[in-house]
Structures are given as structure tokens and as C-alpha cells.
Design a protein around this motif. Sequence first.
Motif, PDB file in Angstrom:
ATOM      1  N   VAL A   1       1.050  -0.604   0.024  1.00  0.00           N
ATOM      2  CA  VAL A   1       0.266   0.018   0.451  1.00  0.00           C
ATOM      3  C   VAL A   1       1.471   1.867   0.498  1.00  0.00           C
ATOM      4  CG1 VAL A   1      -2.591   1.172   1.335  1.00  0.00           C
ATOM      5  CG2 VAL A   1      -1.362  -1.405   1.175  1.00  0.00           C
ATOM      6  N   TRP A   2       0.605   2.311  -1.101  1.00  0.00           N
ATOM      7  CA  TRP A   2       1.137   3.160  -0.537  1.00  0.00           C
ATOM      8  C   TRP A   2       0.038   4.743  -0.439  1.00  0.00           C
ATOM      9  CZ3 TRP A   2       2.857  -0.779  -4.425  1.00  0.00           C
ATOM     10  CH2 TRP A   2       4.380  -0.372  -4.574  1.00  0.00           C
TER      11      TRP A   2
ATOM     12  N   GLY B   1       6.946  12.819   0.040  1.00  0.00           N
ATOM     13  CA  GLY B   1       6.779  12.243   0.881  1.00  0.00           C
ATOM     14  C   GLY B   1       6.074  10.726   0.871  1.00  0.00           C
ATOM     15  N   MET B   2       5.813  10.216   0.394  1.00  0.00           N
ATOM     16  CA  MET B   2       5.226   9.010  -0.043  1.00  0.00           C
ATOM     17  C   MET B   2       5.624   7.193   0.282  1.00  0.00           C
ATOM     18  SD  MET B   2       3.674   7.211  -3.879  1.00  0.00           S
ATOM     19  CE  MET B   2       2.984   9.083  -4.294  1.00  0.00           C
TER      20      MET B   2
ATOM     21  N   GLU C   1      11.000   5.501   5.627  1.00  0.00           N
ATOM     22  CA  GLU C   1       9.579   6.056   5.480  1.00  0.00           C
ATOM     23  C   GLU C   1      10.318   7.160   4.333  1.00  0.00           C
ATOM     24  OE1 GLU C   1       7.268   9.250   8.608  1.00  0.00           O
ATOM     25  OE2 GLU C   1       9.551   8.492   9.438  1.00  0.00           O
ATOM     26  N   ASN C   2       9.095   8.201   3.672  1.00  0.00           N
ATOM     27  CA  ASN C   2       9.015   9.087   2.348  1.00  0.00           C
ATOM     28  C   ASN C   2      10.102   8.871   1.121  1.00  0.00           C
ATOM     29  OD1 ASN C   2       7.798  10.510   4.433  1.00  0.00           O
ATOM     30  ND2 ASN C   2       9.261  11.325   5.197  1.00  0.00           N
ATOM     31  N   SER C   3       9.675   7.264   1.412  1.00  0.00           N
ATOM     32  CA  SER C   3      11.140   6.946   0.242  1.00  0.00           C
ATOM     33  C   SER C   3       9.912   6.268  -0.971  1.00  0.00           C
ATOM     34  CB  SER C   3      12.337   6.008   0.844  1.00  0.00           C
ATOM     35  OG  SER C   3      11.651   4.742   0.856  1.00  0.00           O
ATOM     36  N   GLY C   4       8.803   6.417  -0.387  1.00  0.00           N
ATOM     37  CA  GLY C   4       7.806   5.246  -1.529  1.00  0.00           C
ATOM     38  C   GLY C   4       7.952   5.852  -2.423  1.00  0.00           C
TER      39      GLY C   4
END
Length: 396
Positions: A174-175, A187-188, A235-238
Motif C-alpha cells: 500500500v502506498w 512524502g510517500m 519512510e517517505n521513500s515510497g
Amino acid sequence: MRDFFMTDEDRSFRSEIRDFLARELAPVADAIERDQDWEAVKRVVRALGQAGYMKLMFSDLYAGNLSKPGLTHAAMLSEEAAYLNYAFETTIATALSCAFPLHAFARPEIRERYLTPILEGDAIGSICMTEPNVGSDSAGMETRVRFDQQTREWVIDGFKRYISNATKSDVYIVWGISDPDVAPQKGMTAIAVPATTPGISFPRTYDFMGRRGCVVGEVTFDNVRVPEENLLGEENSGFRIMLSAFNFERVILGGSGLGVARSAFDIARDHAQSRVSFGQKLGQKQLIWDMIAEMSWRIDAAELLTYRAAKMYDSGLDGKDLMREAGQCKLVASETAVFCSDRTVQILGGDGVTRQYGRAEQIYRDARALPIVGGSSEMAKYLIAAREMPTLKPNL
């Protein structure tokens, strides 16, 4: 011979996987289409896993006969499966699209827990990107991901749609937006979410005109909580994780389109050589020659572009260095599938739109999804043009 880029080992593998699918998939392909038989789908997925074919993309896990397994062979698997039943191929391609980020970005214990069952054929996976306001443009993503410091859990709230394998998957990637104060690309975050997690629900599944037998639907995440270690990457590297999967997905879809196009073409060619019209074989007529010739060169072009991109990936190229080639193969193969399925129906006439006279109408319905899924044809053209004109920013 169509396989210009192939080695003798590649050709041997194609023969091997074709024989395997003829045994395992071909006998149940009609049941998957006619009855949407999910038990039949699961049996073939399990057989693929037990034979080791789900590990083709992961050389550190693969234990088969290939000396250098890779995307070339995964694309072959997709091509040969889509030739027989594109709905089934969508199921395994989606599972592999879930396995890809798990293999590359999950912590060891998460890889073992979720990746291993997928690759062994005992589980199914999904990827959750698309939302009502998010298709090709991920900047509009509304799903939110936050970290609860007290419980050390990731909390997900959002709604995803057009999710292949929805309701059937064992794990969902899940993104969501984890930092709404910066650009979405910065910020994903991506999270692995097991299907048994409280708060997941499935409002509905879709009834598509084609790809019958592949379950696609909606997934809601309402205060869904998963352990800290379920984070993929950082975190935030999506967004980076998402981009890393795109080239892989587009080449796989190149194989899918090629398989669908070949399946249609074989039906058209056989009919043109056997049907008698006005005292002649149908294929002797100039207008039919034209259709057969154009289908043939389009298929060759799609194959050359697809396996060029696959070979480039296997040689170590990825990211922006492969964006143009992956976009070209997906664009040409998917549009070729639509063209060939349309011309096949035209050549067959009434038989082409009647279920009682074979698979032409099924292939026609199946093919239409290809220029949309995994990035539309329009987005593929944008990616190609962006590489050809790097000093310009096209106006989307």
C-alpha cells in the motif's frame, strides 16, 4: 524466426514454459473465462510456484536450469500465459509486481513472511496505488500513512480501486502520503499489509468486459495498523520504490500484449487459409493480405521492443536509463494486441463476435484493457518524449 534477441538457452526455456502451460493452464483456460473459476487459477499458480517459475526475477532465489534468469524469462512466462488466458496472466503478473518491492525493500523477516509464500505459489499478492483521483498522476494520492510512536505501528487510512487480486490476496503493498507538507514524490511511503489485518474491507469487485477470471476490486483501509517492521525501504521513500517497479511492470506488460496479439493472429491466419469465399480461400484476397501483413509486422515490432527492453534490464540498466525503452515496448505491444484482436474479429466476420465459434471475441474483450493498465498509452508517449527532449517539460 521471431526470436532475434534470444540465446539457445532462452529458446529452450520458452519451449519448456510453453509445454508446462500447455499441461497446467490450457486445460482450465476455458473454465477461468467461462466460470471465473478462482480455484483453477490457484491450482495453476501453485504449480508455477512449485516448479520454481515464480522466482525467475530473483536470481538469488531461483534454483532452475537457467544460468542467468531474469526479466527476459519473466516476460516469456507472461507472453506464453497471456497467449492462453490473459486473465490468468494478470493474476500472476500482479503477484510478481507485489513480490518485486518485497524482495528489494522489505526487511529480512518480512521477506520471509510474505515473499516466500508468493514465490512458492502458496500465496497471492496485490499492489495498491490507484485511487478515484489517482491513476497515472500519483500527486493526487489521498491515502494517508502515519507512524504511531506509542504503539510503534504504521497506521493507514484510505481507499484504493482497480486493485487486481483484491479479496484474494494474502498481502497488499500500500502506498500513501506520510508527509503532506512536501511534494508527494518526497512524502510517500510504502507498507506491506497482510490481508487479515483489522480495518481492511472490500466494498465491491468489478465486472469487466474482459479478463474474466481475474478478480479486480476496491480496498478500504480504515485505521489499519501494522508493525513497524512492515515498512518498505525508508519512510517517505515510497515514490522511489514505485518508480523502481514501473520498468519491470511495463516490460511484463509488453510480454502480455505480445501473447494476446499472437493468440489473435494465429486465429486470423488459420481462418484466412481455410475459409472459402467467392470460390477462393479468404487469404487470397488482397484486403485480407493487407490485414495479415500488418498484424505480422506489428507483432514483430512489439517483440523486438519488448525483448530489447528485457535484455537491457537484465544487463543492469534501469530507472531513467530504461524509461524510454520500457515505455516503447509497453506502448507498441499493448496497441498491437488491440489492433490484432480487432482485425481478427473482422476477418472472422460473424464468427468473430460469437462465443460459440471460438476465442476471438474473448481476446477482443481482453485486449482492450492493455493500453490502460500499468500506465496508459498516453503516459507511455509522455515518457518516451521526455527522454527524447530532456530540456523540455511536457505539459500534461
